[in-house]
Design a protein around this motif. Structure first.
Motif, PDB file in Angstrom:
ATOM      1  N   GLU A 270      18.013  14.214 -21.180  1.00 44.27           N
ATOM      2  CA  GLU A 270      18.587  13.915 -22.487  1.00 44.27           C
ATOM      3  C   GLU A 270      20.109  13.865 -22.374  1.00 44.27           C
ATOM      4  N   GLN A 271      20.738  13.233 -23.351  1.00 45.86           N
ATOM      5  CA  GLN A 271      22.194  13.125 -23.355  1.00 45.86           C
ATOM      6  C   GLN A 271      22.759  13.538 -24.713  1.00 45.86           C
ATOM      7  N   ASN A 272      23.958  14.087 -24.675  1.00 42.29           N
ATOM      8  CA  ASN A 272      24.683  14.438 -25.892  1.00 42.29           C
ATOM      9  C   ASN A 272      26.159  14.269 -25.574  1.00 42.29           C
ATOM     10  N   SER A 273      26.751  13.203 -26.080  1.00 38.84           N
ATOM     11  CA  SER A 273      28.127  12.874 -25.713  1.00 38.84           C
ATOM     12  C   SER A 273      29.126  13.948 -26.176  1.00 38.84           C
ATOM     13  N   LYS A 274      28.865  14.563 -27.348  1.00 36.35           N
ATOM     14  CA  LYS A 274      29.768  15.608 -27.829  1.00 36.35           C
ATOM     15  C   LYS A 274      29.775  16.805 -26.879  1.00 36.35           C
ATOM     16  N   LEU A 275      28.582  17.216 -26.440  1.00 43.73           N
ATOM     17  CA  LEU A 275      28.481  18.326 -25.508  1.00 43.73           C
ATOM     18  C   LEU A 275      29.154  17.992 -24.180  1.00 43.73           C
ATOM     19  N   SER A 276      28.899  16.793 -23.673  1.00 43.65           N
ATOM     20  CA  SER A 276      29.469  16.384 -22.388  1.00 43.65           C
ATOM     21  C   SER A 276      30.991  16.332 -22.442  1.00 43.65           C
ATOM     22  N   ASP A 277      31.519  15.760 -23.520  1.00 51.97           N
ATOM     23  CA  ASP A 277      32.976  15.658 -23.663  1.00 51.97           C
ATOM     24  C   ASP A 277      33.616  17.040 -23.768  1.00 51.97           C
ATOM     25  N   LEU A 278      32.999  17.927 -24.562  1.00 56.78           N
ATOM     26  CA  LEU A 278      33.549  19.272 -24.704  1.00 56.78           C
ATOM     27  C   LEU A 278      33.469  20.034 -23.384  1.00 56.78           C
ATOM     28  N   HIS A 279      32.349  19.874 -22.682  1.00 53.80           N
ATOM     29  CA  HIS A 279      32.195  20.528 -21.376  1.00 53.80           C
ATOM     30  C   HIS A 279      33.294  20.102 -20.418  1.00 53.80           C
ATOM     31  N   TYR A 280      33.591  18.833 -20.393  1.00 51.85           N
ATOM     32  CA  TYR A 280      34.618  18.325 -19.481  1.00 51.85           C
ATOM     33  C   TYR A 280      35.996  18.870 -19.837  1.00 51.85           C
ATOM     34  N   ARG A 281      36.329  18.863 -21.121  1.00 50.03           N
ATOM     35  CA  ARG A 281      37.649  19.325 -21.552  1.00 50.03           C
ATOM     36  C   ARG A 281      37.797  20.845 -21.359  1.00 50.03           C
ATOM     37  N   LEU A 282      36.730  21.593 -21.624  1.00 52.02           N
ATOM     38  CA  LEU A 282      36.765  23.027 -21.346  1.00 52.02           C
ATOM     39  C   LEU A 282      36.939  23.284 -19.851  1.00 52.02           C
ATOM     40  N   ALA A 283      36.245  22.496 -19.033  1.00 50.81           N
ATOM     41  CA  ALA A 283      36.322  22.690 -17.579  1.00 50.81           C
ATOM     42  C   ALA A 283      37.714  22.401 -17.037  1.00 50.81           C
ATOM     43  N   LEU A 284      38.411  21.425 -17.620  1.00 52.49           N
ATOM     44  CA  LEU A 284      39.772  21.122 -17.175  1.00 52.49           C
ATOM     45  C   LEU A 284      40.678  22.342 -17.308  1.00 52.49           C
ATOM     46  N   VAL A 285      40.458  23.125 -18.361  1.00 53.99           N
ATOM     47  CA  VAL A 285      41.276  24.319 -18.587  1.00 53.99           C
ATOM     48  C   VAL A 285      40.681  25.529 -17.882  1.00 53.99           C
ATOM     49  N   ARG A 286      39.364  25.634 -17.888  1.00 51.53           N
ATOM     50  CA  ARG A 286      38.704  26.812 -17.319  1.00 51.53           C
ATOM     51  C   ARG A 286      38.938  26.931 -15.816  1.00 51.53           C
TER      52      ARG A 286
END
Length: 204
Positions: free
Chosen positions: A107-123
Motif C-alpha cells: 500500500e502507499q500513502n504519500s503523506k506518510l512517505s513525505d513526512l518520513h523522508y523529511r523527519l529522516a533528513l533531520v533525525r
C-alpha cells in the motif's frame, strides 16, 4: 514549587492554548497506532506531550524574540532546540514503522512517505551526526562551517562529526534545521512546527 509541577503547568498551558492540536493528537494516535501496533502508541503519546509543551514555549519565544536579549533568550533557544531534537526522535520511529507496514501490504500513502523522508533528513544528523544517505551515495562534499573558528570548507566524512545547522523561525519561535538533502543536492530548511502540523494532518 516542585519542578515537576512547573513542567506540568507548561503542558497544561499548551493543552489550553492549542486545543485543536491536542484534539488532533488523540485522533492521530489512534489511527497511527492501529497501523503500527500498540507499542508505537507510546512514542506517539510522548511526541504529543512534547509537541504541546513546545508549542507553548515556541509561542512565547516568538513573542520575545524581537524584544528580549541576553541570557534569557539564549537559554530559551537552547531549551527549545534540545526538546525539539527529542521530539524528532520520538516522532520518527512510529512514522518509519507505519511506512514499513504499508510496504508489507503493498500500500502507499504519500503523506506518510513525505513526512518520513523529511523527519529522516533531520533525525539522521541528530541521532548519528551524519547526512542522510551520504554513506550509500558516497558523494564528494565540501561543508562550510557555521559559527566561529576556521571558516574554510572541510570535506564531509561520515565519522559522526557532522552537526546540522539550526536557527529559530521568526514567525513561530520554533527550531529550524538546515540538513542537506542529497535528492536535490542542496541545503533545505525544515521547521519543527511544520513537521508537527504535517504529522497532525496525516489522516485528514
Amino acid at each position: 514549587m516542585k519542578a515537576t509541577v512547573l513542567i506540568q503547568s507548561i503542558y497544561l498551558l499548551g493543552l489550553n492554548n492549542h486545543p485543536e492540536a491536542a484534539k488532533k493528537w488523540v485522533s492521530v494516535m489512534h489511527s497511527l497506532g492501529a497501523m503500527t501496533g500498540v507499542a508505537h502508541s507510546l512514542s506517539i503519546s510522548t511526541a504529543s506531550k512534547l509537541d504541546l509543551i513546545l508549542r507553548q514555549l515556541e509561542s512565547e519565544h516568538g513573542d520575545d524574540i524581537n524584544t528580549s536579549q541576553g541570557d534569557r533568550l539564549s537559554f530559551a533557544t537552547d531549551l527549545i532546540s534540545a526538546l525539539s531534537d527529542s521530539w524528532i526522535l520520538a516522532s520518527y520511529e512510529p512514522i518509519r514503522a507505519a511506512c514499513e507496514q504499508l510496504r508489507d501490504r503493498d500500500e502507499q500513502n504519500s503523506k506518510l512517505s513525505d513526512l518520513h523522508y523529511r523527519l529522516a533528513l533531520v533525525r539522521m544528523p541528530i541521532a548519528k551526526a551524519e547526512i542522510k544517505d551520504a554513506k550509500r551515495q558516497k558523494p564528494e562534499m565540501l561543508l562550510h562551517p557555521v559559527g566561529e573558528g576556521d571558516p574554510s570548507p572541510k570535506s564531509y566524512a561520515a565519522d559522526g562529526s557532522y552537526i546540522v545547522p539550526k536557527a529559530v523561525c521568526g514567525a513561530t519561535g520554533a527550531t529550524v534545521w538546515y540538513p542537506i538533502d542529497l535528492k536535490v543536492r542542496q541545503t533545505v530548511a525544515i521547521c519543527r512546527r511544520d513537521l508537527s502540523d504535517e504529522f497532525l494532518a496525516l489522516f485528514e
